[in-house]
Design an enzyme around this catalytic site. Structure first.
Site, short mmCIF file in Angstrom:
data_model
loop_
_atom_site.label_atom_id
_atom_site.label_comp_id
_atom_site.label_asym_id
_atom_site.label_seq_id
_atom_site.Cartn_x
_atom_site.Cartn_y
_atom_site.Cartn_z
N HIS A 77 -5.60 -9.28 -7.07
CA HIS A 77 -5.15 -9.70 -8.41
C HIS A 77 -4.59 -11.12 -8.36
O HIS A 77 -4.89 -11.95 -9.21
CB HIS A 77 -4.03 -8.78 -8.93
CG HIS A 77 -4.48 -7.38 -9.24
ND1 HIS A 77 -3.83 -6.27 -8.76
CD2 HIS A 77 -5.50 -6.91 -9.99
CE1 HIS A 77 -4.42 -5.17 -9.21
NE2 HIS A 77 -5.45 -5.53 -9.95
N LYS A 105 -2.33 7.58 -18.33
CA LYS A 105 -2.21 7.50 -16.87
C LYS A 105 -0.78 7.81 -16.44
O LYS A 105 0.16 7.56 -17.18
CB LYS A 105 -2.58 6.09 -16.41
CG LYS A 105 -4.08 5.91 -16.18
CD LYS A 105 -4.33 4.63 -15.38
CE LYS A 105 -5.80 4.34 -15.22
NZ LYS A 105 -6.03 3.05 -14.56
N ARG A 109 -15.75 -7.41 -7.98
CA ARG A 109 -15.72 -7.44 -6.52
C ARG A 109 -17.10 -7.19 -5.95
O ARG A 109 -17.62 -7.96 -5.16
CB ARG A 109 -14.75 -6.36 -6.00
CG ARG A 109 -13.30 -6.66 -6.32
CD ARG A 109 -12.45 -5.44 -6.22
NE ARG A 109 -12.88 -4.43 -7.19
CZ ARG A 109 -12.21 -3.33 -7.50
NH1 ARG A 109 -11.10 -3.06 -6.88
NH2 ARG A 109 -12.66 -2.49 -8.41
N SER A 113 -6.15 -1.24 -6.35
CA SER A 113 -4.81 -0.65 -6.41
C SER A 113 -4.86 0.82 -6.01
O SER A 113 -3.95 1.32 -5.33
CB SER A 113 -4.25 -0.76 -7.83
OG SER A 113 -4.08 -2.10 -8.19
O1 PNS Z 1 -6.98 -2.46 -14.18
P1 PNS Z 1 -7.89 -1.60 -15.01
O2 PNS Z 1 -7.31 -0.21 -15.10
O3 PNS Z 1 -9.30 -1.62 -14.52
O4 PNS Z 1 -7.89 -2.23 -16.49
C1 PNS Z 1 -8.62 -1.63 -17.53
C2 PNS Z 1 -8.30 -2.28 -18.89
C3 PNS Z 1 -6.81 -2.31 -19.15
C4 PNS Z 1 -8.84 -3.68 -18.90
C5 PNS Z 1 -9.03 -1.44 -19.98
O5 PNS Z 1 -8.73 -0.09 -19.80
C6 PNS Z 1 -8.66 -1.86 -21.38
O6 PNS Z 1 -9.02 -2.93 -21.85
N1 PNS Z 1 -7.91 -0.98 -22.10
C7 PNS Z 1 -7.38 -1.26 -23.40
C8 PNS Z 1 -8.03 -0.35 -24.46
C9 PNS Z 1 -9.32 -0.96 -24.92
O7 PNS Z 1 -9.38 -2.05 -25.42
N2 PNS Z 1 -10.41 -0.18 -24.73
C10 PNS Z 1 -11.74 -0.62 -25.05
C11 PNS Z 1 -12.23 -1.61 -24.00
S1 PNS Z 1 -13.93 -1.47 -23.86
#
Ligand code: PNS
Length: 177
Positions: free
Chosen positions: A19, A43, A92, A130
């Site tokens: 990150h 979560k 990645r 993570s």
């Molecule tokens: O670190 P992560 O868990 O891979 O991050 C995922 C994240 C936070 C980027 C994704 O879950 C997100 O954007 N969530 C917010 C809700 C949202 O906008 N959902 C539609 C996205 S397609």
């Protein structure tokens, strides 16, 4: 010239060297980068939002154009609130691509003006996540070089509260350990 603000959304539970590598890269190409921690009621995180925010703030303090925030709801709505024109995400390996592409396309459908920018972290972090850091730490493996020292310490304290007590005692001269 127009200032480009980008958000870097994620769970950051915990923040890893991958990150931080991406934050450093992002800080070089965007005028302002907001590390946005998702408040996700689905979560059950290891670190609270406050803990993750405090760690990320300390770890990014040297980047003058980076700040840390917390958000709820849709990423596209948050981006609009902070006037961001781009979403930064790390890729990645090829295996990340499908999920990331799906998210980027859904975000584009919801907000066509918001661009997703993918960046690759340094090679040595290409297998790092993570989730794996949490798993290795819980099972007693070494996570040195995978997370900043501060995160390593917090993880050890979280998984074994006795360590925090020991460290606190060591800090107080005159106290018996
Ligand atoms: O670190 P992560 O868990 O891979 O991050 C995922 C994240 C936070 C980027 C994704 O879950 C997100 O954007 N969530 C917010 C809700 C949202 O906008 N959902 C539609 C996205 S397609």
């Amino acid at each position: 010239m127009k200032k480009v603000i980008a958000i870097y959304p994620g769970s950051f539970d915990p923040p890893t060297n991958g990150h931080l590598d991406l934050i450093e890269r992002g800080s070089k190409i965007f005028d302002e980068l907001i590390v946005a921690i998702l408040r996700n009621p689905d979560k059950n995180p290891l670190f609270s939002l406050g803990e993750r925010r405090a760690m990320l703030e300390a770890l990014t303090a040297d980047f003058k154009n980076v700040r840390v925030d917390v958000f709820d709801g849709l990423t596209v709505d948050y981006a609009a609130r902070v006037k961001a024109g781009a979403v930064l995400r790390g890729i990645r390996a090829l295996s990340d691509y499908e999920y990331e592409l799906q998210m980027a396309m859904m975000n584009r459908k919801l907000q066509p003006d918001l661009e997703t920018v993918f960046m690759m972290p340094a090679e040595q972090y290409s297998y790092l996540s993570s989730r794996l850091v949490r798993e290795v730490a819980k099972l007693g493996g070494s996570i040195q070089d995978l997370v900043p020292e501060m995160v390593e310490r917090r993880l050890r304290e979280k998984l074994d509260p006795a360590i925090k007590l020991q460290d606190a005692r060591k800090m107080k001269p005159g106290k018996r350990a």
